[in-house]
Design an enzyme around this catalytic site. Structure first.
Site, short mmCIF file in Angstrom:
data_model
loop_
_atom_site.label_atom_id
_atom_site.label_comp_id
_atom_site.label_asym_id
_atom_site.label_seq_id
_atom_site.Cartn_x
_atom_site.Cartn_y
_atom_site.Cartn_z
CE1 TYR A 121 -4.10 1.91 0.56
CE2 TYR A 121 -2.53 3.45 1.35
CZ TYR A 121 -3.76 3.24 1.22
OH TYR A 121 -4.62 4.35 0.98
CD GLN A 183 -11.83 2.72 -0.66
OE1 GLN A 183 -11.83 2.71 0.48
NE2 GLN A 183 -11.42 3.92 -1.35
CG ASN A 206 -6.35 7.04 5.60
OD1 ASN A 206 -6.56 5.92 5.87
ND2 ASN A 206 -6.92 7.68 4.71
CB SER A 229 6.94 10.30 11.87
OG SER A 229 8.43 9.83 11.64
CD GLN A 251 11.24 12.01 10.97
OE1 GLN A 251 10.24 11.07 10.91
NE2 GLN A 251 11.89 12.23 9.48
CG HIS A 254 6.71 12.67 8.30
ND1 HIS A 254 6.47 12.34 6.99
CD2 HIS A 254 7.83 12.33 8.71
CE1 HIS A 254 7.41 11.55 6.65
NE2 HIS A 254 8.43 11.68 7.37
CD GLU A 319 9.14 6.06 12.54
OE1 GLU A 319 8.83 5.85 11.48
OE2 GLU A 319 8.65 7.19 13.24
CG HIS A 320 13.20 7.96 12.75
ND1 HIS A 320 11.87 8.58 12.81
CD2 HIS A 320 13.28 7.14 11.59
CE1 HIS A 320 11.46 7.87 11.38
NE2 HIS A 320 12.28 7.08 10.94
CG ASP A 353 12.88 9.16 6.01
OD1 ASP A 353 12.63 8.21 6.73
OD2 ASP A 353 12.56 10.61 6.47
CD GLU A 407 0.31 -30.96 27.42
OE1 GLU A 407 0.02 -31.25 26.08
OE2 GLU A 407 1.03 -30.25 27.36
CG HIS A 412 -1.72 -35.57 21.56
ND1 HIS A 412 -2.91 -35.41 21.43
CD2 HIS A 412 -0.99 -34.77 21.10
CE1 HIS A 412 -3.13 -34.30 20.68
NE2 HIS A 412 -1.97 -33.60 20.55
#
Length: 424
Positions: A121, A183, A206, A229, A251, A254, A319-320, A353, A407, A412
């Site tokens: 995506y 969708q 999003n 971010s 950052q 963003h 993250e960074h 990046d 068990e 088994h």
């Protein structure tokens, strides 16, 4: 501009995002409609959410060729060089199947094979990133995935971002569809008349995309549910305040919910960084977004020592993380939780990046404490091999039965019992 917090008994703040409950019903309805109506639902939702009517879903070869006219030559060259760097880095992550033969004759092993079909995506509109095409697709290609399909929402003219199309074409991706949002995720997960279902979906989006990915997980695999971010800069008195300010803003632009944090043991640095941020902010086209981000999640933390700063970082799991100190490598072993670590004044987060090679799809929201950047392993599946010998069965059969009986799984235990009886 940037709130200054001093002291060691503090905790790095992070905006607690809502879990999107108000969107859940909408997302579930979209998924259901696509599952029942296929392409018809995709056209309807594209008209509703993207405000454009399209006659076909699959991007044509002509559209891909036309895209090159809208992308500067230096950008094409950058995509091509970045592709080489990213591929070279991810080649180092490849693993092989293995087999281990025991003296008793038992053979154990693991088959490592690529997924067959993966959907990536790529956001559209204001957030159209050719770099995301590279970061999603290249590790899949290195893993050996045979089929990579890309989806992205169309603009008001029914077209995809030219840079996104050029990046896809440079990687040899030809199965590209004009569909986004929940969708699009539904189409990849369930399949439609035009779009065949995939085994895994990767890539950011999003809130609708994030919730849709969560909803289809289990029916297909997903990479992660990405949040806003984040960047944390650990800096000492020798850090260049202009560099620090520029990286914080990189950052912040963003998203209004992005986090930009500086941790330093220098009281002088906080003031100079404050001034630099204000100066540089005025020259940004996305200054309103960056200013909102700094207001929401921008802070400077002044601590007594850098070691105290690292304690905060390990708890926050950014993250960074940029380490902008005199001897950055001396701190690497102390940093336990970070998606990516950038060492030294020339290692701007931006090189990660776009260009250096490591993947920029990183864990956010503190998940770097237990998860990893997107990598080749994400596109592989592992199958165990077991060829148990008669000698090992005779030696260990009683123990296996004892385990099964404890068990309360009689069948088994019997599966071992009948073999041992037969072989006596």
């Amino acid at each position: 501009m940037l709130e200054i917090v001093q002291g060691d008994n503090i905790k790095l703040s992070r905006t607690i995002l809502d879990n999107g409950e108000e969107y859940e019903d909408t997302v579930k309805n979209i998924l259901k409609e696509v599952r029942l109506k296929g392409d018809e639902a995709l056209f309807q939702f594209t008209k509703k959410f993207d405000q454009v009517e399209i006659d076909y879903l699959k991007v044509t070869a002509e559209e891909i060729d036309e895209a090159y006219a809208f992308v500067p030559d230096e950008v094409v060259a950058a995509i091509q060089k970045a592709t080489k760097n990213i591929k070279s880095y991810h080649e180092q992550q490849k693993r092989q199947s293995w087999v281990d033969t025991k003296p008793s004759g038992t053979i154990l092993g693991q088959l490592i094979r690529p997924l067959n079909r993966v959907g990536i995506y790529v956001p559209g509109g204001r957030a159209a990133y050719p770099s995301s095409v590279l970061m999603n697709a290249i590790p899949a290609q290195v893993a050996g995935v045979k089929e990579i399909v890309m989806i992205s929402p169309p603009n008001k003219e029914g077209k995809l971002n030219p840079g996104v199309l050029v990046a896809a074409n440079e990687l040899g991706i030809t199965e590209i569809y004009k569909v986004g949002g929940a969708q699009g995720i539904a189409a990849l997960a369930y399949g439609t008349e035009t779009i065949q279902k995939v085994d895994k979906i990767t890539g950011p989006g999003n809130i609708y995309v994030a919730l849709a990915k969560k909803e289809v997980f289990g029916f297909v695999d997903i990479d992660m549910v990405a949040g806003p971010s984040e960047i944390v800069v650990l800096a000492d008195e020798h850090a260049n305040p202009e560099y620090v300010a520029a990286d914080l803003l990189s950052q912040a632009e963003h998203d209004p919910l992005s986090a930009a944090l500086l941790i330093t043991d220098s009281k002088a640095l906080d003031e100079t960084v404050q001034r630099e941020v204000k100066i540089q902010l005025e020259n940004l086209e996305r200054r309103e977004i960056a200013a909102a981000s700094l207001k929401n999640n921008g802070k400077i933390y002044v601590v007594s020592t850098l070691e105290k700063g690292i304690e905060l970082i390990n708890d926050y799991a950014p993250e960074h993380l940029e380490v902008m100190v005199d001897d950055p490598f001396s701190y690497v072993g102390k940093i336990k939780n970070a998606g990516a670590i950038f060492l030294g004044k020339y290692s701007a987060e931006v090189v990660g990046d776009y260009f250096a090679g490591p993947n920029h799809i990183l864990p956010t929201g503190g998940t770097a404490a237990f998860s990893s950047p997107l990598n080749v392993d994400d596109f592989l599946k592992k199958t165990s091999l077991i060829s148990y010998s008669k000698a090992d069965l005779e030696e260990n059969g009683e123990l296996i039965q004892a385990f099964a009986n404890y068990e309360q799984l009689q069948a088994h235990a019997n599966a071992i019992k009948v073999r041992m009886k037969k072989e006596k």
